[in-house]
Write an enzyme that holds these catalytic residues in place. Structure first.
Site, PDB file in Angstrom:
ATOM      1  NE  ARG A 102     -12.838 -37.265  -0.014  1.00 49.42           N
ATOM      2  CZ  ARG A 102     -12.217 -37.770  -1.083  1.00 49.42           C
ATOM      3  NH1 ARG A 102     -12.826 -37.726  -2.273  1.00 49.42           N
ATOM      4  NH2 ARG A 102     -11.039 -38.338  -0.981  1.00 49.42           N
ATOM      5  CB  SER A 151      -9.525 -37.506   5.846  1.00 50.99           C
ATOM      6  OG  SER A 151      -8.577 -38.477   5.434  1.00 50.99           O
ATOM      7  CD  GLU A 191     -13.370 -35.772   3.874  1.00 49.92           C
ATOM      8  OE1 GLU A 191     -13.625 -36.964   3.668  1.00 49.92           O
ATOM      9  OE2 GLU A 191     -12.260 -35.262   3.611  1.00 49.92           O
TER      10      GLU A 191
END
Length: 339
Positions: A166, A239, A335
């Site tokens: 990520r 998420s 995130e």
């Protein structure tokens, strides 16, 4: 100048959390020239230029005293095709999921596991988006970006992007590059990634013994729809926390206390813990504080039940982080980009 500049524009409809925030100035780019003009206009206005894609990976906590440039360029084209390997290029403003479906319509494999991810093509490399065993870096063939420091376009290959979990150079040097278009290396002969347990289970339940890329895409869409809320109905950014990477010793200590901890071995003696399991084990699943909450079906997803502000969502996230750190001695990392 061809750009239409709006003043005091609401961004509520342009972020998937559906939180209210306003842009002092707002415009859209349909092509490279629009991007260049927006840079000049931001200098004239003496405000930062802030790039907006699909709004699916951010939490807006304040109004933006900036020129917000929404990437709205469109276009998908095949650049190379040797009969097996195909290089396909898409403009940054192309919505991601329709682009994945377009690749499947062309008989190409590689993106099917990344179906139904919100956002745009241009945003995908920034986060190195991934799902069900596949990441953007696995099918990446290059991209074109505008370097705001030099004003010149630059080509990036796989190595130059410095992809991580990520993560990418575009995330670490936030604001320097504006991604204009991205290229992917796809295959006509499918090499399906089916290691993710629920994916195999769905295919088995539907008696699909020899799945096609389209079958995998349908399976991924069904699984995601079953556990992730539709942002058109319930505001969210997917998420919310990264799955934390910890040393094997930390994972072993956790397993002694919690035998059912969900963990996956990684390279170099690291272990990836399931952040959703940690949050659910701590009792946060389904929690609600006003209109900010944790989704009742997936503890990894924070949601806006209607009128939550970005600050309220972040305050809830901080409480979860502190609780997980205290209970498990594990640090959760947010995130989405917090603005």
């Amino acid at each position: 100048m061809s750009l239409l500049i709006e003043q005091n524009r609401s961004l509520k409809a342009l972020n998937t959390f559906a939180v209210e925030a306003r842009a002092a100035h707002f415009t859209e780019a349909q092509c490279d020239q629009d991007v260049a003009e927006a840079l000049g206009e931001a200098r004239r206005l003496r405000v930062p230029l802030w790039i907006l894609g699909g709004g699916s990976n951010l939490v807006l906590t304040t109004d933006l005293d900036a020129l917000v440039l929404r990437m709205a360029s469109r276009g998908v084209r095949v650049l190379e095709d040797d009969g097996e390997r195909v290089i396909i290029e898409a403009e940054a403003g192309e919505p991601w999921h329709p682009f994945v479906l377009r690749s499947l319509e062309l008989g190409l494999s590689g993106l099917e596991n990344l179906s139904l991810i919100p956002g745009t093509v241009g945003a995908a490399p920034i986060q190195n988006v991934g799902a069900y065993g596949v990441e953007v870096k696995d099918v990446f063939a290059g991209l074109t970006a505008l370097d705001r420091e030099t004003g010149a376009q630059r080509e990036f290959d796989l190595q130059a992007c410095e992809f991580g979990y990520r993560d990418s150079v575009f995330k670490r040097q936030a604001g320097r590059y504006i991604i204009l278009r991205v290229r992917f290396a796809l295959q006509r002969t499918a090499n399906l990634q089916l290691d993710y347990g629920p994916l195999r289970q769905w295919l088995q339940q539907h008696a699909i013994d020899s799945p096609t890329p389209a079958d995998v895409s349908r399976a991924v869409c069904a699984i995601r729809s079953g556990k992730l809320p539709d942002p058109r109905i319930l505001g969210n950014a997917g998420s919310f926390f990264k799955n934390p990477l910890v040393p094997q010793s930390v994972a072993d200590a956790l397993r002694e206390r919690f035998p059912d901890v969900v963990a996956f071995p990684q390279a170099e003696g690291q272990v990836k813990l399931a952040a959703g399991w940690l949050i659910e084990c701590a009792g946060w699943k389904g929690y609600r504080d006003g209109d900010a909450g944790v989704h009742k079906l997936q503890a990894l997803v924070l949601v806006n039940y209607g009128q939550a502000t970005g600050q309220q969502i972040i305050q809830l996230a901080r409480r979860i982080q502190a609780d997980i750190a205290e209970r498990f001695a594990v640090q959760l990392e947010i995130e989405p980009n917090v603005i």
